[in-house]
Design a protein around this motif. Structure first.
Motif, PDB file in Angstrom:
ATOM      1  N   GLY A 117       1.026  -0.894   0.041  1.00 36.99           N
ATOM      2  CA  GLY A 117       0.100   0.002  -0.267  1.00 36.99           C
ATOM      3  C   GLY A 117       1.291   1.387   0.117  1.00 36.99           C
ATOM      4  N   GLN A 118       1.652   1.377   0.202  1.00 40.03           N
ATOM      5  CA  GLN A 118       2.852   2.694   0.369  1.00 40.03           C
ATOM      6  C   GLN A 118       2.947   3.690  -0.680  1.00 40.03           C
ATOM      7  N   THR A 119       3.302   4.257  -1.271  1.00 40.86           N
ATOM      8  CA  THR A 119       3.118   4.900  -1.918  1.00 40.86           C
ATOM      9  C   THR A 119       5.074   5.834  -1.683  1.00 40.86           C
ATOM     10  N   THR A 120       5.070   6.385  -2.685  1.00 40.53           N
ATOM     11  CA  THR A 120       6.926   6.872  -2.781  1.00 40.53           C
ATOM     12  C   THR A 120       7.438   7.811  -1.551  1.00 40.53           C
ATOM     13  N   SER A 121       6.299   8.503  -1.169  1.00 43.04           N
ATOM     14  CA  SER A 121       6.226   9.833  -0.089  1.00 43.04           C
ATOM     15  C   SER A 121       6.744   9.231   1.621  1.00 43.04           C
ATOM     16  N   GLN A 122       5.938   7.527   1.755  1.00 41.89           N
ATOM     17  CA  GLN A 122       6.265   6.525   2.798  1.00 41.89           C
ATOM     18  C   GLN A 122       6.896   6.030   2.868  1.00 41.89           C
ATOM     19  N   ILE A 123       8.067   5.357   1.969  1.00 41.58           N
ATOM     20  CA  ILE A 123       8.898   4.638   1.510  1.00 41.58           C
ATOM     21  C   ILE A 123       9.930   5.331   1.508  1.00 41.58           C
ATOM     22  N   LEU A 124       9.981   6.886   1.245  1.00 33.25           N
ATOM     23  CA  LEU A 124      11.223   7.654   1.790  1.00 33.25           C
ATOM     24  C   LEU A 124      11.485   8.353   2.849  1.00 33.25           C
ATOM     25  N   LEU A 125      10.528   8.015   3.747  1.00 33.69           N
ATOM     26  CA  LEU A 125      10.335   8.634   5.065  1.00 33.69           C
ATOM     27  C   LEU A 125      11.392   7.551   5.727  1.00 33.69           C
ATOM     28  N   ARG A 126      11.384   6.274   5.137  1.00 30.17           N
ATOM     29  CA  ARG A 126      11.550   4.963   6.145  1.00 30.17           C
ATOM     30  C   ARG A 126      12.909   4.335   5.064  1.00 30.17           C
ATOM     31  N   GLY A 146       6.047   3.328  -6.780  1.00 24.68           N
ATOM     32  CA  GLY A 146       5.343   3.974  -8.135  1.00 24.68           C
ATOM     33  C   GLY A 146       3.652   3.910  -7.955  1.00 24.68           C
ATOM     34  N   THR A 147       3.571   2.130  -8.180  1.00 25.19           N
ATOM     35  CA  THR A 147       2.346   1.915  -8.279  1.00 25.19           C
ATOM     36  C   THR A 147       1.440   2.715  -7.866  1.00 25.19           C
ATOM     37  N   ASN A 148       1.394   2.580  -6.285  1.00 22.12           N
ATOM     38  CA  ASN A 148       0.124   3.818  -5.276  1.00 22.12           C
ATOM     39  C   ASN A 148       0.356   4.872  -5.159  1.00 22.12           C
ATOM     40  N   ASP A 149       1.322   5.965  -5.908  1.00 23.95           N
ATOM     41  CA  ASP A 149       1.012   6.599  -6.382  1.00 23.95           C
ATOM     42  C   ASP A 149       0.450   7.008  -7.907  1.00 23.95           C
ATOM     43  N   VAL A 150       0.326   6.225  -8.289  1.00 23.47           N
ATOM     44  CA  VAL A 150      -0.279   6.830  -9.740  1.00 23.47           C
ATOM     45  C   VAL A 150      -1.958   5.699  -8.885  1.00 23.47           C
ATOM     46  N   ALA A 151      -2.268   5.024  -7.948  1.00 23.31           N
ATOM     47  CA  ALA A 151      -3.057   5.029  -7.250  1.00 23.31           C
ATOM     48  C   ALA A 151      -4.087   5.490  -6.560  1.00 23.31           C
ATOM     49  N   THR A 176      -2.536   7.658  -0.747  1.00 20.05           N
ATOM     50  CA  THR A 176      -2.125   9.309  -0.429  1.00 20.05           C
ATOM     51  C   THR A 176      -2.402  10.465  -0.549  1.00 20.05           C
ATOM     52  N   GLY A 177      -3.721  10.111  -1.479  1.00 14.22           N
ATOM     53  CA  GLY A 177      -4.134  11.696  -2.372  1.00 14.22           C
ATOM     54  C   GLY A 177      -3.188  11.899  -3.862  1.00 14.22           C
TER      55      GLY A 177
END
Length: 768
Positions: free
Chosen positions: A264-273, A291-296, A299-300
């Motif tokens: 479920g994670q987006t690049t913004s979340q992955i970057l933080l961890r 990037g898949t969940n960013d397109v989906a 997280t907005g």
């Protein structure tokens, strides 16, 4: 990908609130026939069954029960005025997290009401209302079903791991991974049970994000456990496509390869961890797929540029910490099951071209899965995916070959042959494990004066396991003599470690030249380059170099405690009428085997004899019946039989010599050896005159017969203190090898100046 495992797991347990809401500590208030009472119960749910204990009259009473949808029933036996009774609780699970229902007392037939609420006064890890749906990582140091009590960070107390092998989790993975298990998400969403499971899954996901938006706690326990293990070769970082990969393709995630995907994670979340789950682990490389969940829009909404900026930041973090980056394409996607209003195919294709450009500008490798997996509509091929987003087993099989080739091209993953010990990786911290100490002094028995015996250099170590600890004997050079290789006096120091990385050293040497019958051979150069083995009777046998600055001789000594030694002089002194008594000789390792009962290496007999690989410049062979007196193996012409010689164009293009004591395995005798790279006609990828370690396999039935040899080094100078030092061209000169706590640990000299360690998972060579 909105907590895919959680939705199916909740569905397959037939309880929209079940497994996650029941496990934990509960405060139960009962009113039975006007009599109110309070008690504590600790419940555990596995699939549809309930177990646990309830405390009554200071007794822990055993609980059994079942869950059917939202209906919960459990019971336990107690007593009333000496008569046995059974209390039966029947309840309905509420969205608030409370349990409310009736309690019946048998055999009296008395009924009442009760409510149960999460007991927040107990350990925070027991809270049943704030659980994570994470399937435990297969690389976790704790068992997959371990709860958050194994974690020490109170910030992560909300986290509870599911049993990765529980029937519900396995069934949920099967829907995604097994070809032919395709499903229609839209149709499933109309199923009341699935809709309820999805609703609760979303609630749990939101609760988790409220506590830990980037899921920093998700791998915290795994990352902490990894700190004491070998430095990983590769970390796969990403979302559920990466998280599922370890289950869809277990061979890829073998020793040294870690999965750090989170569904479920987006690049913004992955970057933080990214720092915690990648950088802090010090891998050689990171495979980044996101990037898949960013397109989906999980997280907005997010712009392409912001996605690229997040990925660029991760690339720069990795490169700043000397971690190679393999940037993966986004997998094809023509639909988003959980967000049907989105048509993502064109955006995915465009983003992949932008990622390719970013990789080129950042000088990192681009790993392109997209063209191989896509169909005519830009989606994930139906034979490679069941849901249009996640690969199934067929899809991961295709990805395996692409990933493996990319890792090999990047030099991030050693292609170890099945007989090898290794591949070796350095620990995240702790190296070098032994350094010079100018404060150490002892009264030298030859000089009759204090000597700063380890002031200049400490290097080229032997190693062995004794009493559950690693013992290292290392060569130490004092500050006497002229500056130059071999121009100081060498003695052997001793260091002991309970983890193989952090050592406690003795302040005085344990083996050194003295006023004895070996003084003429050992003074003033000293005793050098030890190798150490344990015999069947527990005697420690040391092979070392006697150096009088005229000729080097291979010699033998024994001890029971590493402190008191018996020197026997040159190993070949009496062999073949003294033919090799005055020959330059050094660098000898006696063949060992892994004793399963002892869990450590001991000497091995082959055809009733001990065997020893020795020599520098060329590797030879010798045999013995007592481990003290050795006879070189000769060819039919009466000369030394050559086993291993230099190879032009390779890392061992000049001056190969023996390394640690070889190991007898199911495949044969594995010899780790050191080789010097020729200044001309050597390996262009390695510095001129640098020493690196390789491996060779010899026939167990014919120890002089070489069966295989690595073309590339298994350990080479990479760190600054390995690349230069007293020996300017650099070395990873390996002399000590132990099997310790389930893994191999190799100890080596760094540029004739320091001692370091590298590690490898056990079992690869068939030795354990």
């Amino acid at each position: 990908m909105k907590r895919l495992f959680a939705t199916f797991a909740l569905l397959f347990t037939s309880s929209a609130l079940g497994a996650q809401s029941l496990t934990g500590q509960w405060a139960i208030h009962s009113n039975i026939a006007g009599n109110e009472s309070d008690q504590q119960c600790r419940l555990v749910m596995t699939d549809n069954k309930i177990t646990g204990t309830c405390k009554s009259q200071d007794k822990d009473l055993q609980v059994t029960g079942t869950v059917d949808g939202r209906k919960v029933t459990w019971q336990y036996q107690s007593d009333y005025n000496g008569s046995p009774i059974t209390l039966i609780y029947t309840a309905t699970l509420e969205d608030s997290g409370k349990i409310a229902g009736t309690v019946e007392v048998q055999p009296f037939g008395v009924t009442g009401d009760f409510t149960a609420t999460p007991d927040l006064s107990s350990s925070p890890s027991a809270s049943p209302s704030s659980a994570s749906s994470r399937p435990a990582s297969s690389q976790s140091a704790s068992s997959p079903s371990a709860s958050s009590e194994s974690q020490t960070d109170s910030q992560c107390a909300y986290l509870k791991k599911l049993d990765v092998n529980s029937p519900s989790i396995v069934k949920s993975r099967d829907f995604v991974l097994k070809p032919g298990k395709g499903f229609d998400w839209a149709a499933l969403s109309k199923n009341p049970a699935f809709a309820e499971a999805m609703k609760r899954s979303d609630e749990q996901d939101q609760a988790r994000k409220a506590a830990d938006w980037a899921a920093l706690c998700y791998y915290k326990a795994d990352d902490s456990a990894q700190a004491s293990k070998a430095r990983p070769q590769v970390v796969f970082m990403g979302d559920s496509i990466t998280e599922l990969w370890q289950f869809g393709d277990p061979p890829l995630f073998s020793a040294g390869v870690l999965d750090r995907g989170i569904s479920g994670q987006t690049t913004s979340q992955i970057l933080l961890r990214f720092y915690d789950d990648v950088v802090a682990l010090h891998p050689a490389a990171v495979h980044l797929m996101a990037g898949t969940n960013d397109v989906a829009q999980n997280t907005g909404p997010i712009s392409d540029q912001d996605i690229l900026n997040n990925i660029r930041a991760m690339i720069e973090l990795a490169k700043a910490n000397h971690i190679k980056v393999l940037l993966a394409s986004i997998l094809p996607m023509a639909k988003v099951a959980w967000r049907p209003s989105i048509t993502p195919a064109a955006r995915v294709a465009s983003l992949n071209e932008q990622l390719r450009t970013l990789a080129s500008k950042a000088s990192v490798q681009f790993v392109d899965y997209y063209p191989t997996l896509k169909d005519a509509d830009g989606g994930l091929r139906t034979d490679y995916s069941n849901d249009g987003v996640h690969p199934n087993l067929n899809g991961y099989a295709v990805m395996h070959s692409i990933a493996e080739q990319a890792l090999k091209e990047a030099g991030a993953m050693a292609a170890a042959q099945s007989w090898q010990i290794g591949p070796f990786t350095r620990p995240g911290d702790g190296n070098p494990v032994v350094k010079p100490n100018r404060e150490s002094t002892f009264v030298d028995p030859v000089l009759k004066a204090p000597a700063h015996w380890e002031a200049l250099n400490t290097f080229n170590p032997a190693a062995i396991v004794k009493d559950g600890k690693v013992v290292v004997l290392y060569r130490a050079e004092d500050d006497s003599g002229k500056i130059g290789l071999g121009m100081h006096t060498s003695r052997l120091g001793m260091a002991v470690s309970s983890d193989g990385i952090h050592f406690t050293r003795r302040s005085y040497p344990v083996f050194y030249p003295a006023d004895d019958d070996q003084k003429a051979r050992e003074w003033p150069g000293g005793v050098e380059d030890p190798r150490l083995v344990e015999s069947e009777d527990g005697t420690y046998v040391l092979t070392y170099t006697q150096w009088n600055r005229q000729i080097a001789r291979l010699a033998v000594a024994t001890s029971k405690d590493f402190i008191h030694w018996t020197k026997y002089g040159p190993a070949f002194q009496e062999a073949l009428g003294g033919k090799y008594a005055s020959r330059w000789s050094k660098s000898a390792g006696i063949v060992t085997r892994l004793d399963e009962s002892k869990g450590r290496l001991i000497t091995a007999r082959i055809d009733g004899k001990y065997w020893m690989y020795w020599g520098e410049g060329t590797v030879y062979l010798a045999t013995s019946t007592d481990l003290i007196h050795w006879t070189p193996v000769e060819n039919e012409k009466g000369g030394l039989q050559v086993l291993l010689a230099p190879r032009p164009g390779r890392f061992d293009s000049t001056f190969p010599e023996g390394g640690p004591p070889p190991v007898l395995t199911k495949a044969g005798i594995v010899l780790i050896y050191n080789g010097r790279n020729a200044a001309k006609h050597g390996d262009p990828k390695l510095g001129a005159s640098a020493y690196a370690a390789g491996e060779a396999l010899f026939d167990a039935d014919a120890p002089a017969k070489m069966l295989a040899r690595t073309d590339e080094p298994v350990l080479k100078p990479e760190l600054h203190y390995e690349k230069t030092g007293q020996y300017v061209a650099g070395t990873t000169f390996s002399e000590g090898l132990v099997y310790f706590k389930g893994q191999w640990m190799i100890y080596y000299g760094c540029a004739d100046s320091l001692v370091s360690v590298a590690m490898a998972a056990a079992g690869h060579s068939g030795t354990a």
